[in-house]
Design a protein around this motif. Structure first.
Motif, mmCIF file in Angstrom:
data_model
loop_
_atom_site.group_PDB
_atom_site.id
_atom_site.type_symbol
_atom_site.label_atom_id
_atom_site.label_comp_id
_atom_site.label_asym_id
_atom_site.label_seq_id
_atom_site.Cartn_x
_atom_site.Cartn_y
_atom_site.Cartn_z
ATOM 1 N N GLY A 1 44.640 50.614 57.026
ATOM 2 C CA GLY A 1 43.566 50.639 56.020
ATOM 3 C C GLY A 1 44.040 51.329 54.751
ATOM 4 N N HIS A 2 44.764 52.408 54.924
ATOM 5 C CA HIS A 2 45.288 53.151 53.778
ATOM 6 C C HIS A 2 46.335 52.316 53.033
ATOM 7 N N ALA A 3 47.169 51.598 53.766
ATOM 8 C CA ALA A 3 48.189 50.749 53.127
ATOM 9 C C ALA A 3 47.512 49.705 52.237
ATOM 10 N N VAL A 4 46.492 49.052 52.762
ATOM 11 C CA VAL A 4 45.791 48.013 51.983
ATOM 12 C C VAL A 4 45.097 48.661 50.786
ATOM 13 N N TRP A 5 44.535 49.830 50.985
ATOM 14 C CA TRP A 5 43.847 50.565 49.898
ATOM 15 C C TRP A 5 44.823 50.872 48.751
ATOM 16 N N CYS A 6 46.093 51.115 49.083
ATOM 17 C CA CYS A 6 47.095 51.397 48.046
ATOM 18 C C CYS A 6 47.233 50.230 47.059
ATOM 19 N N ALA A 7 46.833 49.033 47.467
ATOM 20 C CA ALA A 7 46.965 47.840 46.611
ATOM 21 C C ALA A 7 45.690 47.545 45.822
ATOM 22 N N ARG A 8 44.679 48.440 45.898
ATOM 23 C CA ARG A 8 43.353 48.099 45.376
ATOM 24 C C ARG A 8 43.334 47.751 43.896
ATOM 25 N N HIS A 9 44.129 48.459 43.092
ATOM 26 C CA HIS A 9 44.080 48.195 41.647
ATOM 27 C C HIS A 9 44.774 46.889 41.285
ATOM 28 N N ILE A 10 45.732 46.498 42.089
ATOM 29 C CA ILE A 10 46.434 45.235 41.810
ATOM 30 C C ILE A 10 45.583 44.062 42.290
ATOM 31 N N VAL A 11 44.856 44.266 43.374
ATOM 32 C CA VAL A 11 43.966 43.208 43.870
ATOM 33 C C VAL A 11 42.780 43.051 42.915
ATOM 34 N N GLY A 12 42.179 44.167 42.509
ATOM 35 C CA GLY A 12 41.014 44.094 41.616
ATOM 36 C C GLY A 12 39.796 43.534 42.337
ATOM 37 N N ASN A 13 38.905 42.905 41.551
ATOM 38 C CA ASN A 13 37.610 42.500 42.083
ATOM 39 C C ASN A 13 37.595 41.023 42.484
ATOM 40 N N GLU A 14 38.402 40.670 43.440
ATOM 41 C CA GLU A 14 38.415 39.275 43.896
ATOM 42 C C GLU A 14 38.835 39.223 45.366
ATOM 43 N N PRO A 15 38.484 38.101 46.031
ATOM 44 C CA PRO A 15 38.905 37.991 47.432
ATOM 45 C C PRO A 15 40.418 37.982 47.534
ATOM 46 N N PHE A 16 40.932 38.438 48.666
ATOM 47 C CA PHE A 16 42.390 38.505 48.826
ATOM 48 C C PHE A 16 42.762 38.325 50.298
ATOM 49 N N ALA A 17 44.019 37.971 50.499
ATOM 50 C CA ALA A 17 44.522 37.826 51.867
ATOM 51 C C ALA A 17 45.365 39.035 52.225
ATOM 52 N N VAL A 18 45.429 39.345 53.514
ATOM 53 C CA VAL A 18 46.367 40.345 54.029
ATOM 54 C C VAL A 18 47.182 39.651 55.116
ATOM 55 N N LEU A 19 48.502 39.792 55.032
ATOM 56 C CA LEU A 19 49.375 39.224 56.064
ATOM 57 C C LEU A 19 50.258 40.325 56.622
ATOM 58 N N ILE B 1 43.653 55.799 59.078
ATOM 59 C CA ILE B 1 42.637 55.103 58.290
ATOM 60 C C ILE B 1 42.769 53.617 58.633
ATOM 61 N N GLN B 2 41.770 53.110 59.358
ATOM 62 C CA GLN B 2 41.877 51.777 59.948
ATOM 63 C C GLN B 2 41.204 50.724 59.079
ATOM 64 N N LEU B 3 41.909 49.616 58.869
ATOM 65 C CA LEU B 3 41.313 48.480 58.162
ATOM 66 C C LEU B 3 40.121 47.936 58.953
ATOM 67 N N THR B 4 40.269 47.911 60.279
ATOM 68 C CA THR B 4 39.200 47.393 61.143
ATOM 69 C C THR B 4 37.875 48.136 60.893
ATOM 70 N N ASP B 5 37.929 49.457 60.748
ATOM 71 C CA ASP B 5 36.691 50.241 60.556
ATOM 72 C C ASP B 5 36.029 49.898 59.223
ATOM 73 N N ALA B 6 36.828 49.743 58.169
ATOM 74 C CA ALA B 6 36.253 49.388 56.856
ATOM 75 C C ALA B 6 35.677 47.981 56.900
ATOM 76 N N MET B 7 36.366 47.060 57.589
ATOM 77 C CA MET B 7 35.845 45.692 57.699
ATOM 78 C C MET B 7 34.524 45.686 58.451
#
Ligand code: G1P
Length: 289
Positions: free
Chosen positions: A113-131, A230-236
């Protein structure tokens, strides 16, 4: 705000302890399946699904990844002078379009979850994929392309899922299913790595996600979950009830390349699907076995 999925996040900051000693000095994502690094399979899957921007969440010791997707002029010149067309083509295939890929650091291993959060400013306000690149799929169309097609119908958040043996639930994020048509499962809850006796089902999250940017509101809270990460699953899970949330079963084979057996099996499976390698490999394998 773009509605279609243009950006993909590749968490590649992990230490690769399951693959030591190979990963002592080489990033685990650079280990090769036949003749391409593991990460390139995920990147090609994303390209084939229409992804235009590639965001890598890295850490110390991962600079080989940056070089891999960059242009290597010296190599270009040498291969061109020597008329090595096939090799030149292979090198070109590994490149990403200029200005459409970026690297952001995760300074500490605080969880997916923390790793994905590190990309938040580059992703911005749009849907995105995680692989998650450890998971390599042999699928046609690719798993993310299958998901993008389904996303066109259901929107919201979509995660690739598959059934696992009930005793293995503690290795995965697990779905609590509201209803299920055999391909799409409407999700009413998600639990990260439950013990078998506590798991709401045996439908597990595999490493492909299409998410709405609202997930960052919950990742912002930096709450710790399973394994004190910090889990991505919990935020989802917090998005359920606010936005559509589905699991999708995909067509294709999955290989966990972070695991020794999965990695060797992926090498065999991908090599056997190459006409120029298949017969000779079959002979060699028969001799070995
Ligand atoms: C991560 C996720 C988990 C998911 C798994 C798939 O776990 O947290 O929900 O099921 O990837 O590979 P990890 O394998 O990083 O512990």
């Amino acid at each position: 705000m773009a509605n279609h999925v243009r950006k993909a996040v590749f968490p590649v900051a992990g230490l690769g302890t399951r693959s030591l000693p190979a990963t002592k000095a080489v990033p685990k994502e650079m280990l090769t399946v036949v003749d391409k690094p593991v990460i390139q399979y995920a990147v090609e899957e994303a390209k084939a699904a229409g992804i235009e921007e590639f965001i890598f969440v890295t850490s110390r010791g991962k600079s080989a990844l940056e070089d891999h997707f960059d242009r290597n002029f010296e190599l270009y010149d040498v291969l061109t002078q020597r008329s090595k067309t096939a090799e030149l083509e292979a090198v070109r295939e590994a490149e990403l379009p200029v200005g459409q890929f970026s690297f952001v650091r995760q300074p500490e291993p605080l969880g997916l979850g923390h790793a994905v959060w590190c990309a938040r400013h580059i992703v911005g306000n749009e849907p995105f994929a995680v692989l998650l690149p450890d998971e390599v799929f042999k699928a046609d169309p690719g798993v993310l392309a299958q998901m993008v097609a389904a996303y066109g119908q259901v929107g919201g958040n979509l995660i690739a899922v598959r059934e696992v043996a009930p005793e293995l639930t503690a290795k995965y994020g697990i779905l609590d299913v509201e209803h299920d048509d055999g391909r799409l499962a409407a999700v009413k809850g998600l639990v990260e790595k439950p013990k078998p006796e506590e798991a709401p089902s045996n439908l597990s999250i595999v490493g492909r996600y299409i998410l709405q940017p609202e997930v960052f509101e919950f990742l912002d809270r930096q709450e710790r979950g399973a394994g004190n990460e910090i889990q991505l699953t919990d935020a989802m899970a917090r998005l359920i009830g606010r936005q559509p949330f589905h699991g999708i079963r995909f067509e294709g084979d999955r290989y966990d390349c972070g695991d020794k057996i999965g990695f060797v099996a992926a090498n065999v499976a991908f090599a056997l699907s190459r006409p120029e390698l298949a017969d000779k490999l079959r002979e060699s394998l028969e001799a070995v076995i």
